[in-house]
Design a protein around this motif. Structure first.
Motif, PDB file in Angstrom:
ATOM      1  N   TYR A 305      -1.459  -2.225  -2.950  1.00  9.44           N
ATOM      2  CA  TYR A 305      -2.067  -1.881  -1.661  1.00  9.44           C
ATOM      3  C   TYR A 305      -2.390  -0.758  -1.215  1.00  9.44           C
ATOM      4  CZ  TYR A 305       2.404  -0.085  -0.785  1.00  9.44           C
ATOM      5  OH  TYR A 305       3.684   0.886  -0.989  1.00  9.44           O
ATOM      6  N   GLU A 306      -1.731   0.515  -2.095  1.00  7.17           N
ATOM      7  CA  GLU A 306      -2.105   1.885  -1.778  1.00  7.17           C
ATOM      8  C   GLU A 306      -3.517   2.189  -1.917  1.00  7.17           C
ATOM      9  OE1 GLU A 306      -0.588   0.781  -4.542  1.00  7.17           O
ATOM     10  OE2 GLU A 306       1.609   1.330  -4.892  1.00  7.17           O
ATOM     11  N   ILE A 308      -6.203   0.910  -0.943  1.00  7.46           N
ATOM     12  CA  ILE A 308      -7.001   0.434   0.085  1.00  7.46           C
ATOM     13  C   ILE A 308      -7.229   1.653   1.028  1.00  7.46           C
ATOM     14  CG2 ILE A 308      -7.501  -1.151   1.956  1.00  7.46           C
ATOM     15  CD1 ILE A 308      -5.720  -3.092   0.352  1.00  7.46           C
ATOM     16  N   ALA A 310      -7.807   3.745   4.205  1.00  6.49           N
ATOM     17  CA  ALA A 310      -7.160   3.372   5.638  1.00  6.49           C
ATOM     18  C   ALA A 310      -8.275   2.551   6.537  1.00  6.49           C
ATOM     19  CB  ALA A 310      -6.772   4.787   6.361  1.00  6.49           C
ATOM     20  N   ARG A 311      -9.362   3.017   6.442  1.00  8.04           N
ATOM     21  CA  ARG A 311     -10.137   2.464   7.253  1.00  8.04           C
ATOM     22  C   ARG A 311     -10.709   0.929   6.873  1.00  8.04           C
ATOM     23  NH1 ARG A 311     -14.101   6.065  10.064  1.00  8.04           N
ATOM     24  NH2 ARG A 311     -12.976   7.975  10.214  1.00  8.04           N
ATOM     25  N   LEU A 313      -8.440  -1.213   5.625  1.00  7.58           N
ATOM     26  CA  LEU A 313      -7.280  -1.799   5.787  1.00  7.58           C
ATOM     27  C   LEU A 313      -7.130  -2.973   6.551  1.00  7.58           C
ATOM     28  CD1 LEU A 313      -4.872  -1.306   4.293  1.00  7.58           C
ATOM     29  CD2 LEU A 313      -3.741  -0.297   6.102  1.00  7.58           C
ATOM     30  N   GLU A 314      -7.678  -2.702   7.878  1.00  7.89           N
ATOM     31  CA  GLU A 314      -7.783  -3.625   8.794  1.00  7.89           C
ATOM     32  C   GLU A 314      -8.541  -4.813   8.600  1.00  7.89           C
ATOM     33  OE1 GLU A 314      -8.112  -1.982  12.716  1.00  7.89           O
ATOM     34  OE2 GLU A 314      -7.790  -4.125  13.702  1.00  7.89           O
TER      35      GLU A 314
ATOM     36  N   MET B  33       3.133  -1.901   6.059  1.00  5.24           N
ATOM     37  CA  MET B  33       2.749  -0.651   5.447  1.00  5.24           C
ATOM     38  C   MET B  33       3.051   0.480   6.429  1.00  5.24           C
ATOM     39  SD  MET B  33      -0.565  -1.800   3.694  1.00  5.24           S
ATOM     40  CE  MET B  33      -1.041  -3.357   4.552  1.00  5.24           C
ATOM     41  N   GLN B  35       2.358   3.832   8.003  1.00  3.13           N
ATOM     42  CA  GLN B  35       1.252   4.672   7.708  1.00  3.13           C
ATOM     43  C   GLN B  35       1.498   6.145   8.527  1.00  3.13           C
ATOM     44  OE1 GLN B  35      -2.056   2.614   9.986  1.00  3.13           O
ATOM     45  NE2 GLN B  35      -2.935   2.112   7.893  1.00  3.13           N
ATOM     46  N   PRO B  54       1.284  -0.620  11.154  1.00  5.57           N
ATOM     47  CA  PRO B  54       0.238  -1.586  12.020  1.00  5.57           C
ATOM     48  C   PRO B  54       0.759  -2.863  11.677  1.00  5.57           C
ATOM     49  CG  PRO B  54      -0.958  -0.886  10.034  1.00  5.57           C
ATOM     50  CD  PRO B  54       0.548  -0.351  10.227  1.00  5.57           C
ATOM     51  N   SER B  62      -5.643  -4.798  15.789  1.00  6.24           N
ATOM     52  CA  SER B  62      -4.217  -4.601  15.146  1.00  6.24           C
ATOM     53  C   SER B  62      -3.275  -3.783  16.277  1.00  6.24           C
ATOM     54  CB  SER B  62      -4.210  -3.987  13.976  1.00  6.24           C
ATOM     55  OG  SER B  62      -4.792  -2.747  14.081  1.00  6.24           O
ATOM     56  N   SER B  91       5.668   2.179   1.558  1.00  9.38           N
ATOM     57  CA  SER B  91       5.268   3.483   1.990  1.00  9.38           C
ATOM     58  C   SER B  91       3.877   4.090   1.138  1.00  9.38           C
ATOM     59  CB  SER B  91       6.425   4.520   1.426  1.00  9.38           C
ATOM     60  OG  SER B  91       6.741   4.510   0.066  1.00  9.38           O
ATOM     61  N   GLY B  92       3.441   3.052   0.542  1.00  9.17           N
ATOM     62  CA  GLY B  92       1.993   3.654  -0.261  1.00  9.17           C
ATOM     63  C   GLY B  92       0.962   3.755   0.618  1.00  9.17           C
ATOM     64  N   GLN B  93       0.817   3.382   1.809  1.00  4.21           N
ATOM     65  CA  GLN B  93      -0.250   3.782   2.753  1.00  4.21           C
ATOM     66  C   GLN B  93       0.121   4.858   3.921  1.00  4.21           C
ATOM     67  OE1 GLN B  93      -3.462   2.882   3.374  1.00  4.21           O
ATOM     68  NE2 GLN B  93      -3.563   1.151   2.091  1.00  4.21           N
ATOM     69  N   ARG B  95      -0.189   8.062   5.767  1.00  5.92           N
ATOM     70  CA  ARG B  95      -1.249   9.025   5.995  1.00  5.92           C
ATOM     71  C   ARG B  95      -1.203  10.441   6.539  1.00  5.92           C
ATOM     72  NH1 ARG B  95      -5.177   6.692   2.779  1.00  5.92           N
ATOM     73  NH2 ARG B  95      -4.516   4.649   2.338  1.00  5.92           N
ATOM     74  N   ALA B 120       4.013   6.162  -5.131  1.00  7.22           N
ATOM     75  CA  ALA B 120       3.098   5.307  -4.284  1.00  7.22           C
ATOM     76  C   ALA B 120       2.347   6.095  -3.163  1.00  7.22           C
ATOM     77  CB  ALA B 120       3.874   4.176  -3.407  1.00  7.22           C
ATOM     78  N   ILE B 150      -3.298   6.843  12.250  1.00  8.53           N
ATOM     79  CA  ILE B 150      -4.754   7.287  11.748  1.00  8.53           C
ATOM     80  C   ILE B 150      -5.475   8.255  12.725  1.00  8.53           C
ATOM     81  CG2 ILE B 150      -6.995   6.183  11.175  1.00  8.53           C
ATOM     82  CD1 ILE B 150      -4.821   5.103   9.247  1.00  8.53           C
ATOM     83  N   GLN B 153      -4.168  11.529  11.715  1.00 12.18           N
ATOM     84  CA  GLN B 153      -4.972  12.029  10.411  1.00 12.18           C
ATOM     85  C   GLN B 153      -6.296  12.295  10.461  1.00 12.18           C
ATOM     86  OE1 GLN B 153      -5.988   8.936   7.981  1.00 12.18           O
ATOM     87  NE2 GLN B 153      -6.249  10.239   6.301  1.00 12.18           N
ATOM     88  N   GLU B 154      -7.005  11.503  11.424  1.00 12.48           N
ATOM     89  CA  GLU B 154      -8.344  11.995  11.506  1.00 12.48           C
ATOM     90  C   GLU B 154      -8.733  12.968  12.340  1.00 12.48           C
ATOM     91  OE1 GLU B 154     -10.338   8.157  12.044  1.00 12.48           O
ATOM     92  OE2 GLU B 154     -10.299   7.586   9.980  1.00 12.48           O
TER      93      GLU B 154
END
Lengths: 494, 362
Positions: A305-306, A308, A310-311, A313-314, B33, B35, B54, B62, B91-93, B95, B120, B150, B153-154
């Motif tokens: 899953y890492e 994917i 971020a954009r 993901l949803e 996940m 984020q 999320p 979401s 924790s892999g996602q 950001r 991860a 997100i 981050q952005e």
């Protein structure tokens, strides 16, 4: 069915009683042409094999006079007339549509007149390998017509045809075509030897022969190309390839081939070289998309899953949110469904098949997504993958691609992306070991000059100078002119 | 011909194994996940950890969940939070990682360590210091549906790409942290009314927050630490001439000279810029005097560069990595000695500004 020693060999008569053997069949005709029994002639033939038109117009009128058989031979206006005493030959010829004429009922001497009635469809469009540009003609089920189509494209005496009969029951005429002086004689001998060694009772299609003489019949990859295009055959011949044609089969087999040739369409030569290269590389990429995209989905959704973004993901997770199955089962289910639709589309009668292809694919797919059994992202990927599998111009190869994704999906489920890579590695090792007629199947490695003239990419015609080296052709340069320089006539083209 | 029993065995294995997998699975819709993670100081030497993750629903936007727990370590916080989530927290996602200012003053290394020890987690995780509480930032109502991690981050990434922030992330932080003779820096963000905004750059001594640079000085700071990045700055020059310049590309060269055993630095900054706005004080019809303003901008930039360098010297921090450059240059480098030299080290800045484009009017 193989014949054991001591078994009676089928088809061959051993003595005079050929008449007795053939009369057992009801469509065999054995008649007397005059009223008195001791007068000539006796004719025998299979009603279902001969053309009654020729029989009545061109043969029977000459049988009114009492002539010796030799005299008759020169009179009857039919091309193929044999005078023989050999019972085997008589049986064989009658079975191929000849008319046998005897002076008296139990005479050894026999005149064989070929008045066979061969019913074949006309030469038409190539249906499996259609193209928008270039020649449209496709082979048919008759060997002589097929060879005729090839000879018309290569009217040189160097084009040689070696004929053999294969199949203990079917006695199929099999022809090996090659260019004398270009094809490697070793390859030619290998092919002829292998065909002669075939022991099988019936040959229905040239693919039978292709798979019987393959180097590795356990491989998923076709080690020859079956084509119904005369231009592909002629082009192959000029490069030193060997063609196997079999009577009753509209596909000719090209040997030896390499993997990359499965991405070459004859249409490539009809476009500008830049455009055709784009399409050729697209087909190559499509193979990877087709075999890898569903396994990648399974691997990433199950393990990584890492990876994917971020954009995404949803989109990805949201589409899967309500799906009750693991990605593996979901993917397997959908892939099998698509394959089933494809298979049913081929098997179903033509009229039903057309509606099923569109309706089945879209309606079932849409319903499955709405029912929440699979994610719509996967539906897109599977659709894309199955579309991509059909980009290969060689039908057998696209079947390989269709099949090969299933083991990769399994590996992806077991080991994740490592499994996908493992599958790639195993395939690569297998391909490296594979040979076609003793020539390496993956002969794009090592990369040679010739690989870039017309294999990975196609250069303009003026730069395609050498014949592919892996075939070990006897003729190195494509043009017979001065060697390196192609003749001035070629400057005209590109 | 394959042995029949072996074939059957393989077939049975295939069927049985297809359901199971050899590795622990993380099926995407069966994990939560994280984020964004945030760390703040709590009472009794404890840490208040916040995790944002999320929740995805089919055909619906979401929502983000924000959970807080108090513990001693990052993984302790995670395991406490795991007791209240539907699926396993992973924790892999991740950001973005935020650290409260109060906590940053005590050192953030323990909570950066967990990020780079976990395979991860990628090295492109954005990090920032929150002027206030990171927990509050994550809990802002406005971002309930917008995915706050997100968003942050952005926000940071777009400012690094086009704005005034120099490039930072986990990787750059770790590099600067472990490099001898350099101190890390991270963006400073703040909750202002209903918004999250960047307020400057947090400068660290090792892993402890020491001082910050304001937005006005970020233009020159970015030019000194980052190459070829764009940024916009307004210069108010003599006689209140207002010039707004936009960087097209910049190059900075650090020269080290050893004079009597002590290092001396010359920073040559070459910058190609584009004139964005020009509002002269004297309203008269004349075209833009490029040479004059180039000179003035150069002086202005040199002044502000020396300014921030003096600030760094005062706080004994070295985000420019002068020590590292000295070390590259001088074999007898000694960290203690360098730390002694640093507050009085001589730094000369030569700016060379070129205004390449002045717009379509001139």
């Amino acid at each position: 069915m193989k014949l054991k020693n001591g078994d009676k060999e089928y088809g061959a008569g051993s003595n005079q009683n050929w008449l007795e053997r053939l009369s057992k069949s009801n469509d065999f005709v054995h008649e007397h042409t005059s009223l008195r029994d001791d007068e000539p002639f006796w004719i025998s033939y299979y009603r279902t094999l001969v053309s009654s038109d020729i029989l009545h117009k061109d043969v029977l009128p000459y049988l009114q006079e009492k002539l010796p058989l030799e005299e008759l031979k020169s009179r009857i206006p039919v091309q193929e007339i044999i005078f023989t005493r050999d019972a085997d030959e008589i049986i064989q010829n009658i079975l191929n549509g000849s008319l046998a004429i005897q002076k008296h009922q139990y005479d050894d001497e026999c005149l064989l007149i070929n008045i066979a009635n061969s019913k074949f469809r006309d030469v038409g469009m190539a249906t499996m390998e259609s193209s928008t540009l270039g020649p449209q003609v496709g082979f048919i089920e008759e060997l002589d017509t097929n060879i005729n189509l090839v000879r018309k494209r290569l009217p040189v005496p160097e084009l040689l045809v070696k004929e053999m009969k294969v199949g203990e029951l079917s006695k199929t005429r099999v022809a090996v075509l090659y260019m004398d002086g270009i094809a490697d004689p070793e390859n030619v001998n290998t092919v002829i030897q292998r065909i002669k060694d075939i022991q099988y009772d019936h040959i229905q299609d040239s693919s039978y022969i292709a798979s019987m003489i393959e180097d590795n019949s356990n491989s998923l990859f076709p080690q020859s190309i079956s084509t119904e295009r005369a231009d592909r055959v002629a082009a192959g011949l000029t490069e030193g390839k060997i063609i196997i044609a079999s009577d009753g089969s509209p596909n000719l087999v090209i040997l030896p081939v390499t993997l990359m040739e499965s991405f070459i369409a004859m249409e490539d030569y009809s476009y500008s070289w830049i455009i055709s290269n784009f399409f050729r590389l697209l087909r190559f990429a499509a193979m990877f998309i087709s075999t890898m995209i569903t396994p990648m989905y399974v691997a990433i959704m199950t393990y990584h899953y890492e990876l994917i973004p971020a954009r995404l993901l949803e989109t990805l997770v949201g589409s899967r949110a309500a799906v009750p199955f693991a990605p593996f089962l979901e993917a397997l289910f959908l892939e099998l469904m698509i394959e089933m639709v494809k298979e049913a589309g081929i098997r179903l009668p033509l009229k039903i098949g057309q509606s099923l292809g569109v309706v089945g694919g879209i309606v079932i797919g849409q319903a499955v997504v709405e029912a929440g059994l699979t994610s719509n992202v996967l539906l897109i990927l599977v659709g894309l993958g199955s579309l991509a599998s059909y980009t290969s111009p060689v039908y057998k190869f696209s079947n390989t691609i269709r099949f090969i994704k299933f083991p990769v999906i399994f590996l992806a489920q077991w080991f994740g992306l490592l499994g996908v890579f493992l599958a790639f590695l195993i395939t690569q090792i297998h391909l490296l070991r594979l040979t076609s007629l003793g020539r390496p199947y993956l002969s794009q490695y090592p990369i040679r000059n010739t690989s870039f003239q017309d294999l990975w990419v196609r250069l303009p015609f003026s730069m395609q100078k050498e014949n592919p080296k892996t075939l070990r052709p006897q003729k190195k340069w494509k043009s017979t002119g001065t060697g390196k320089k192609t003749g001035p006539a070629n400057d005209f083209y590109e | 011909m394959m042995n029949r029993s072996a074939f059957c065995l393989i077939l049975i294995l295939l069927l049985l194994l297809s359901g199971c997998s050899f590795l622990p699975t993380n099926i995407v819709n069966e994990i939560d996940m994280a984020q964004g993670v945030g760390y703040d100081l709590a009472e009794k030497k404890n840490i208040k950890g916040t995790i944002v993750f999320p929740i995805f629903k089919k055909d619906k936007t979401s929502t983000t969940e924000v959970r807080t727990a108090i513990g001693k370590s990052s993984k302790e916080i995670r395991s406490i939070l795991n007791n209240e989530t539907r699926y396993t927290l992973v924790s892999g996602q991740v950001r973005v990682a935020l650290y409260g200012k109060k906590m940053a003053k005590k050192g953030i290394n323990d909570f950066v360590d967990t990020l780079h020890r976990d395979p991860a987690i990628g090295s492109l995780v954005q990090m920032a210091i929150v002027d206030g509480d990171s927990n509050e930032l994550f809990k802002m109502k406005k971002y309930k549906n917008e995915n706050v991690s997100i968003h942050i981050q952005e926000l940071l990434e777009q400012n690094m790409k086009m704005g005034l922030l120099p490039q930072t992330n986990l990787q750059s932080f770790l590099f600067q942290f472990f490099q001898i003779g350099q101190d890390p820096y991270l963006p400073l963000i703040k909750k202002e009314k209903d918004n999250i905004r960047i307020t400057g750059m947090a400068i660290f001594k090792d892993d402890q927050y020491v001082t910050s640079i304001s937005m006005e000085d970020l233009f020159i700071f970015k030019a000194l630490v980052d190459i070829n990045r764009t940024g916009l700055r307004q210069f108010i020059l003599e006689k209140h001439d207002n010039v707004v310049l936009d960087t097209l590309g910049s190059k900075v060269k650090y020269k080290v000279k050893i004079v009597q055993g002590r290092p001396e630095f010359t920073i040559n900054l070459k910058m190609k810029t584009r004139l964005h706005e020009f509002a002269p004080s004297e309203k008269q019809r004349q075209s833009f005097d490029k040479k004059k303003y180039q000179k003035q901008v150069e002086q202005e930039l040199e002044k502000s560069a020396i300014n921030i360098i003096n600030q760094f010297k005062k706080h004994q921090v070295d985000p420019l990595g002068l020590g590292a450059k000295y070390k590259e240059h001088y074999r007898g480098f000694n960290e203690k000695q360098w730390n002694m030299y640093y507050p009085n080290v001589k730094v000369v800045v030569n700016a060379d500004i070129e205004i390449l484009q002045t717009g379509t009017v001139d």
